[in-house]
Design an enzyme around this catalytic site. Structure first.
Site, PDB file in Angstrom:
ATOM      1  N   ILE A   1      -8.129   6.321 -22.853  1.00 19.75           N
ATOM      2  CA  ILE A   1      -7.339   5.376 -22.051  1.00 19.75           C
ATOM      3  C   ILE A   1      -6.870   6.065 -20.767  1.00 19.75           C
ATOM      4  O   ILE A   1      -6.130   7.056 -20.828  1.00 19.75           O
ATOM      5  CB  ILE A   1      -6.092   4.873 -22.823  1.00 19.75           C
ATOM      6  CG1 ILE A   1      -6.484   4.343 -24.196  1.00 19.75           C
ATOM      7  CG2 ILE A   1      -5.352   3.809 -22.021  1.00 19.75           C
ATOM      8  CD1 ILE A   1      -5.308   3.846 -25.036  1.00 19.75           C
ATOM      9  N   THR A   2      -7.273   5.551 -19.611  1.00 18.65           N
ATOM     10  CA  THR A   2      -6.779   6.147 -18.363  1.00 18.65           C
ATOM     11  C   THR A   2      -5.351   5.642 -18.119  1.00 18.65           C
ATOM     12  O   THR A   2      -5.031   4.496 -18.420  1.00 18.65           O
ATOM     13  CB  THR A   2      -7.679   5.779 -17.164  1.00 18.65           C
ATOM     14  OG1 THR A   2      -7.620   4.369 -16.935  1.00 18.65           O
ATOM     15  CG2 THR A   2      -9.127   6.194 -17.401  1.00 18.65           C
ATOM     16  N   GLY A   3      -4.502   6.535 -17.610  1.00 18.07           N
ATOM     17  CA  GLY A   3      -3.106   6.155 -17.362  1.00 18.07           C
ATOM     18  C   GLY A   3      -2.370   5.784 -18.633  1.00 18.07           C
ATOM     19  O   GLY A   3      -1.496   4.930 -18.610  1.00 18.07           O
TER      20      GLY A   3
ATOM     21  N   SER B   1       1.972   5.632 -19.616  1.00 21.32           N
ATOM     22  CA  SER B   1       3.007   4.711 -19.155  1.00 21.32           C
ATOM     23  C   SER B   1       2.608   3.259 -19.426  1.00 21.32           C
ATOM     24  O   SER B   1       1.420   2.962 -19.591  1.00 21.32           O
ATOM     25  CB  SER B   1       3.172   4.970 -17.653  1.00 21.32           C
ATOM     26  OG  SER B   1       3.896   3.970 -17.033  1.00 21.32           O
ATOM     27  N   GLY B   2       3.588   2.367 -19.460  1.00 27.76           N
ATOM     28  CA  GLY B   2       3.379   0.927 -19.474  1.00 27.76           C
ATOM     29  C   GLY B   2       2.349   0.418 -20.476  1.00 27.76           C
ATOM     30  O   GLY B   2       2.364   0.770 -21.662  1.00 27.76           O
TER      31      GLY B   2
ATOM     32  N   TYR C   1      -4.605  -4.637  -3.067  1.00 24.63           N
ATOM     33  CA  TYR C   1      -4.507  -4.669  -4.530  1.00 24.63           C
ATOM     34  C   TYR C   1      -5.376  -5.800  -5.100  1.00 24.63           C
ATOM     35  O   TYR C   1      -6.152  -5.581  -6.040  1.00 24.63           O
ATOM     36  CB  TYR C   1      -3.043  -4.849  -4.949  1.00 24.63           C
ATOM     37  CG  TYR C   1      -2.857  -4.951  -6.445  1.00 24.63           C
ATOM     38  CD1 TYR C   1      -3.026  -3.835  -7.267  1.00 24.63           C
ATOM     39  CD2 TYR C   1      -2.515  -6.159  -7.051  1.00 24.63           C
ATOM     40  CE1 TYR C   1      -2.870  -3.919  -8.637  1.00 24.63           C
ATOM     41  CE2 TYR C   1      -2.356  -6.257  -8.428  1.00 24.63           C
ATOM     42  CZ  TYR C   1      -2.532  -5.136  -9.213  1.00 24.63           C
ATOM     43  OH  TYR C   1      -2.385  -5.224 -10.583  1.00 24.63           O
TER      44      TYR C   1
END
Ligand SMILES: NC(=O)c1ccc[n+]([C@@H]2O[C@H](COP(=O)([O-])OP(=O)(O)OC[C@H]3O[C@@H](n4cnc5c(N)ncnc54)[C@H](OP(=O)(O)O)[C@@H]3O)[C@@H](O)[C@H]2O)c1
Length: 308
Positions: free
Chosen positions: A39-41, A44-45, A192
């Site tokens: 899982i990248t990142g 967090s969150g 974005y």
């Protein structure tokens, strides 16, 4: 009387907020013992909550993060919440193609399996540039994940049936891609939106390329989610956003539900290349279903990350 009206209005407001935040929960308890998830990142969150859910199901979970200190702290929390010791982190900075290449080399040497890749890490539009001169948002959200997935694809194929889940956003619909200026970095929100539209085209073209090879792929809108997203903004902006998030946004745990659904459910595999919202396939705006544009973006991305 005034007190009664205020109480009724507050209750109505409270139930309206509850109604707006209602979401499906993915309740399937399918085990993932023996499977490896990247899982990248994941520090967090949404990524961290997905890591907890997948580690709880018995998977070996590797979170790929740019900050080793934050990653170490997150690993401790994920282990604690999931009651699993099979959680670790590896260093990956998606804003540097060198870092993506080093990460993949390291990963392929160390890990024999890759069953589920979750392209989750993301940046809002910011007027900044990656090490390779791409707009930070397009570079991290799309190009970094594009290179990462391509370099890990042989391992995903070896471990088939395997999956790639890419976290996009419903804001994809507010922009179209401009092939004369893929590196657009003018209005942050539009940058974005374009990066999240690129996530959708990427997922569709990947599904086409991997069709019949045992790799399925999904793009997800997680809903609007309380996460660490506001950390990229000024203090005043952060405070205002926190209030809005608290009122209208769902928790990261709820936001992770559709990601986990696409990573785990048998039902999802019938819709490779699909776009998912609230644990079910959703319809994309027609321009986002253009296979020609998806292929063109894939080829342009190959040139930009020097794969072609
Ligand atoms: N929150 C929402 O309402 C919402 C809505 C739709 C879609 N999404 C998408 O959901 C995904 C997860 O976001 P989130 O809401 O969970 O936000 P978050 O809490 O800020 O998580 C973002 C993650 O991405 C990582 N990241 C950022 N730049 C990176 C880089 N260069 N290399 C490696 N990792 C990097 C962050 O690492 P650091 O901690 O080191 O910064 C963090 O772990 C994003 O793709 C976002 O676009 C979110």
């Amino acid at each position: 009387m005034y007190f009664l009206y205020t109480t009724i209005a507050s209750l109505l407001f409270f139930f309206m907020l509850k109604y707006m935040k209602r979401r499906r929960h993915f309740t399937d308890v399918k085990r993932l013992d023996g499977k490896t998830v990247l899982i990248t990142g994941g520090n967090s969150g949404i990524g961290k909550e997905a890591a907890v859910a997948l580690a709880t199901r018995g998977a070996r979970v590797i979170i790929a993060c740019r900050d080793p200190e934050k990653a170490e702290k997150a690993v401790r929390e994920i282990k604690f919440k999931s009651h699993s010791l099979n959680v670790l982190h590896m260093k990956l900075d998606l804003a540097s193609l060198r870092s993506v290449r080093d990460f993949c080399k390291n990963f392929l040497q160390r890990e024999k399996r890759l069953d589920i890749l979750i392209n989750n890490a993301g940046m809002p539009g910011v007027l900044d540039w990656t090490d390779d001169g791409f707009s930070m948002c397009f570079g991290v959200n799309h190009l970094g994940h594009f290179l990462l997935t391509n370099l890990l694809l042989p391992r995903l194929r070896e471990c088939a049936p395997s999956r790639v889940v890419t976290v996009s956003c419903s804001t994809y619909q507010y922009q179209k891609l401009d092939f004369q200026d893929l590196n657009y970095n003018l209005l942050p929100f539009f940058t974005y939106c374009r990066s999240k539209l690129a996530n959708i085209y990427f997922s569709q073209e990947l599904a086409r390329i991997t069709k019949g090879k045992g790799v399925t792929t999904y793009a997800v809108h997680p809903g609007f989610v309380q996460s660490n997203w506001t950390s990229h903004y000024s203090l005043l902006c952060r405070m205002l956003m926190q209030v809005v998030m608290w009122m209208f946004y769902v928790s990261s745990e709820v936001g992770a539900q559709t990601v986990v659904y696409c990573a785990v459910s048998d039902e999802a595999t019938k819709h490779s290349g699909g776009y998912f919202v609230d644990c079910q396939p959703a319809t994309l705006r027609p321009f986002a279903r253009d296979a020609g544009v998806a292929k063109k973006l894939w080829e342009a991305s190959e040139r930009l990350v020097k794969l072609a």
